[in-house]
Design a protein around this motif. Structure first.
Motif, PDB file in Angstrom:
ATOM      1  N   PHE A  47      17.494  17.798  -3.095  1.00  0.00           N
ATOM      2  CA  PHE A  47      17.713  16.648  -2.221  1.00  0.00           C
ATOM      3  C   PHE A  47      18.893  16.885  -1.292  1.00  0.00           C
ATOM      4  N   TYR A  48      20.024  17.322  -1.869  1.00  0.00           N
ATOM      5  CA  TYR A  48      21.216  17.508  -1.039  1.00  0.00           C
ATOM      6  C   TYR A  48      21.015  18.628  -0.027  1.00  0.00           C
ATOM      7  N   VAL A  49      20.317  19.687  -0.433  1.00  0.00           N
ATOM      8  CA  VAL A  49      20.078  20.786   0.505  1.00  0.00           C
ATOM      9  C   VAL A  49      19.187  20.303   1.649  1.00  0.00           C
ATOM     10  N   VAL A  50      18.054  19.665   1.301  1.00  0.00           N
ATOM     11  CA  VAL A  50      17.070  19.320   2.332  1.00  0.00           C
ATOM     12  C   VAL A  50      17.570  18.221   3.260  1.00  0.00           C
ATOM     13  N   PHE A  51      18.176  17.176   2.686  1.00  0.00           N
ATOM     14  CA  PHE A  51      18.499  16.017   3.526  1.00  0.00           C
ATOM     15  C   PHE A  51      19.955  15.955   3.982  1.00  0.00           C
ATOM     16  N   LYS A  52      20.813  16.827   3.449  1.00  0.00           N
ATOM     17  CA  LYS A  52      22.201  16.818   3.892  1.00  0.00           C
ATOM     18  C   LYS A  52      22.578  18.145   4.570  1.00  0.00           C
ATOM     19  N   TYR A  53      22.292  19.266   3.884  1.00  0.00           N
ATOM     20  CA  TYR A  53      22.766  20.540   4.426  1.00  0.00           C
ATOM     21  C   TYR A  53      21.863  21.098   5.517  1.00  0.00           C
ATOM     22  N   VAL A  54      20.541  20.938   5.350  1.00  0.00           N
ATOM     23  CA  VAL A  54      19.647  21.416   6.413  1.00  0.00           C
ATOM     24  C   VAL A  54      19.935  20.705   7.743  1.00  0.00           C
ATOM     25  N   PRO A  55      20.064  19.358   7.754  1.00  0.00           N
ATOM     26  CA  PRO A  55      20.416  18.712   9.020  1.00  0.00           C
ATOM     27  C   PRO A  55      21.770  19.153   9.555  1.00  0.00           C
ATOM     28  N   LEU A  56      22.724  19.393   8.619  1.00  0.00           N
ATOM     29  CA  LEU A  56      24.041  19.861   9.056  1.00  0.00           C
ATOM     30  C   LEU A  56      23.900  21.201   9.771  1.00  0.00           C
ATOM     31  N   ALA A  57      23.134  22.105   9.146  1.00  0.00           N
ATOM     32  CA  ALA A  57      22.904  23.414   9.773  1.00  0.00           C
ATOM     33  C   ALA A  57      22.083  23.256  11.046  1.00  0.00           C
ATOM     34  N   GLY A  58      21.213  22.248  11.061  1.00  0.00           N
ATOM     35  CA  GLY A  58      20.377  22.010  12.226  1.00  0.00           C
ATOM     36  C   GLY A  58      21.180  21.631  13.460  1.00  0.00           C
ATOM     37  N   PHE A  69       8.204  22.440  20.416  1.00  0.00           N
ATOM     38  CA  PHE A  69       7.103  23.317  19.982  1.00  0.00           C
ATOM     39  C   PHE A  69       7.581  24.700  19.601  1.00  0.00           C
ATOM     40  N   LYS A  70       8.745  25.077  20.097  1.00  0.00           N
ATOM     41  CA  LYS A  70       9.283  26.388  19.730  1.00  0.00           C
ATOM     42  C   LYS A  70      10.127  26.312  18.469  1.00  0.00           C
ATOM     43  N   GLY A  71      10.663  25.150  18.168  1.00  0.00           N
ATOM     44  CA  GLY A  71      11.471  24.999  16.963  1.00  0.00           C
ATOM     45  C   GLY A  71      12.824  25.669  17.099  1.00  0.00           C
ATOM     46  N   ILE A  72      13.587  25.633  16.003  1.00  0.00           N
ATOM     47  CA  ILE A  72      14.945  26.203  16.019  1.00  0.00           C
ATOM     48  C   ILE A  72      14.901  27.701  16.259  1.00  0.00           C
ATOM     49  N   TRP A  73      13.897  28.384  15.667  1.00  0.00           N
ATOM     50  CA  TRP A  73      13.878  29.850  15.728  1.00  0.00           C
ATOM     51  C   TRP A  73      13.429  30.346  17.095  1.00  0.00           C
TER      52      TRP A  73
END
Lengths: 322, 289
Positions: A47-58, A69-73
């Motif tokens: 939960f913390y990785v997906v909803f807290k750290y992933v957005p932070l990295a995002g 359509f291209k996304g982050i990558w």
């Protein structure tokens, strides 16, 4: 607790394995023995990785020209272009000024309010009265900002209670919610109304922890209630006040989307549109993801710099967060 | 000890001030209640304060017939019940290992969690993450992204840390696993804190708003607070009749008052239970970390 610490020694002590891999083996052994604890906490970590750290990295999309359509990558990197853009943008300065001014008012008036209220609660001698008064003060904390916003609009409408009272006194009614001049006052007052009671709880906990002997000794020395408050109660509350002050400083520009969103009308945008409501409109509704993420990142960085500065100041006098 | 004259004056003023201020906490709700039971003419002529004027139940009858309001009510009840259960389950499952000394990752995991309280996830990347997960217009978007409240989890953890270790040592002797210890020993011992935190979660789900603003575009799936906001913004939809055709015992003012209360009454009903526990509960959380 004694049993636990012996248990810790058994578990925590390096097992008789080769000296080189001690620490890694220690974790593996711990994981083997207590695999259930690891299994249990897995969903929480996820939960913390997906909803807290992933957005932070995002947040890196602040440095991209993010295309959905291209996304982050796949989106192209643009360096600091988005930041360059927002600083040439008049809307951004307007929104930043509104946010900073309201945040300053909240700090000046909203922050001390629960401290004062806790001191006043502390002076109530009648326990029944204390309980009843406190219960009433805590109630608005549990109402949503939609409800509180609705209440504020009703009270201040042309048929509302406030204008009724103005009518008795012979004043003309005012459309408070449509006038830019009243918006910030309404924001500060409504958030004090909603949260002041709830905010006292943590201070009352600090006051409850004061050793009664201190007061007795002060009475011996002839100190009245006022001197006891100044010399005993307030100093004991000080560490709590400092921690809460630093936390508020760290989130200085984050005023809370719900409140402003529910109080704002098109007539009050000029003074009331803040970073969060602007990011919502330009980002979520209009899809300018990279530009609004840059604004969000700027907001977090300001918060962190302020926190760092004030924490240094706090450490000089007494104690800080770290 | 004898109070000085100044202290007596202060005491009196303090009581007057606090009682008056406490009354303002309740007054808006009482006034709304009075307006919702008043005639439209009375409501719009600034006559209604604490009691209804020209009593009528027309506004309540009208909004209770509103299908859309009930749909949203149902959605909110659903996410409140399902969300609170899931939140509690995963909060205790996270809190328990973090309260155990033998869990070696206790400190780093705890640090990682506390850091998220200082570094909030910014709105847009958060929005994009949830959308990438395919949760747009799904009620899961109102539950999963806020599944564990860090403050709530820490309250539970602090309580668990206060449970004497001898208890679970003996349970372990009897062959009890960690899951067994958590659900058969810790949870029954933690009733007050479980009650407090469940109520915190339930109130949070009931008041769900900003996540619905971000993720639910389909008005059919709006939770109650979203619906309430929509109605407050355009009350003529709430009336759903042409006010100029015919004589009605309600108008937008009385309907809005009734709708605000409709969305608030469940909170007010649980409030006595809520406030019995929460002071104790939230103090627990403030003691550590």
């Amino acid at each position: 607790m004694a049993t636990r610490s012996t248990e810790l020694k058994q578990d925590g002590a390096p097992l008789p394995l080769k000296a080189s891999g001690i620490s890694r083996n220690r974790y593996i052994a711990n994981m083997r023995k207590h695999w259930m604890l690891y299994l249990m906490i897995l969903p929480g970590i996820l939960f913390y990785v997906v909803f807290k750290y992933v957005p932070l990295a995002g947040s890196v999309i602040a440095f991209q020209d993010y295309q959905i359509f291209k996304g982050i990558w796949g989106s192209p990197w643009v360096g600091l272009d988005n930041f360059g853009f927002i600083f040439t943008y008049q809307d951004f300065y307007n929104v930043l000024r509104n946010t900073a001014v309201i945040a300053l008012y909240q700090l000046l008036f909203g922050f001390p309010a629960p401290i004062l209220l806790a001191l006043l609660f502390n002076e109530i001698r009648l326990m029944v009265a204390k309980r009843v008064v406190q219960s009433l003060f805590y109630l608005p904390h549990f109402l949503s900002w939609v409800v509180v916003g609705g209440i504020v609009f009703e009270l201040l409408s042309s048929q509302g209670v406030v204008n009724a009272v103005r009518g008795w006194l012979g004043y003309e009614p005012i459309l408070f919610m449509q006038e830019a001049g009243y918006f910030r006052t309404i924001v500060v007052l409504s958030s004090i109304w909603k949260e002041v009671g709830w905010g006292t709880i943590i201070y009352l906990a600090a006051i409850a922890g004061i050793n009664p002997n201190l007061y007795e000794a002060a009475v011996m020395d002839g100190a009245g209630r006022w001197k006891q408050t100044i010399h005993i109660t307030l100093p004991t509350m000080f560490p709590t006040i400092l921690v809460l002050f630093l936390l508020q400083i760290g989130n200085f520009l984050e005023l809370g989307f719900d409140q402003i969103f529910n109080l704002l009308t098109p007539m009050t945008y000029s003074v009331g549109d803040i970073i969060e409501t602007y990011v919502y409109r330009a980002g979520v509704l209009q899809g300018q993801y990279s530009m609004t993420t840059a604004i969000g990142l700027f907001q977090s960085v300001i918060g962190f710099i302020l926190l760092w500065i004030f924490n240094r100041l706090a450490r000089k006098t007494d104690q800080g967060l770290w | 000890m004898k109070a000085t004259f100044g202290e007596k004056v202060f005491q009196t003023l303090n009581y007057v001030f606090l009682i008056a201020a406490a009354a303002t906490m309740l007054f808006p709700l009482v006034q709304l209640l009075a307006v919702s039971f008043s005639s439209p003419v009375a409501a719009d002529s600034k006559e209604v304060f604490l009691l209804p004027v020209e009593f009528t139940t027309a506004s309540w009858e009208h909004i209770l017939k509103n299908q859309g309001l009930w749909t949203s009510f149902g959605i909110t009840v659903y996410i409140t019940v399902v969300g609170t259960l899931l939140s509690m389950l995963f909060s205790v499952m996270t809190a328990y290992p973090l309260s155990r000394r033998e869990f070696l990752l206790r400190k780093p995991v705890m640090l990682g969690i506390v850091l998220t309280m200082i570094f909030n996830a910014p709105m847009i990347p958060f929005f994009l993450t949830v959308r990438e997960l395919g949760m747009m217009n799904s009620l899961w978007a109102l539950i999963l992204p806020g599944l564990i409240g860090t403050f709530n989890m820490i309250i539970i953890r602090t309580f668990f840390m206060g449970i004497p270790g001898e208890l679970d040592d003996s349970a372990r002797m009897d062959g009890c696993s960690d899951f067994g210890i958590l659900f058969r020993i810790y949870l029954p011992l933690s009733k007050p804190v479980v009650a407090t935190v469940s109520l915190f979660y339930a109130v949070g789900y009931w008041n769900t708003f900003s996540r619905a603003v971000l993720f639910i575009r389909d008005p059919e799936k709006w939770p109650l607070q979203m619906k309430l906001r929509a109605y407050l913004q355009s009350p003529e939809e709430l009336a759903a009749v042409n006010m100029f055709l015919g004589d009605f015992d309600f108008n937008t003012t009385t309907l809005k008052a009734a709708t605000i209360l409709f969305a608030t009454i469940p909170i007010i009903l649980v409030y006595p239970y809520l406030q019995k526990y929460f002071v104790k509960g939230s103090m627990l959380g403030s003691l550590k970390e």
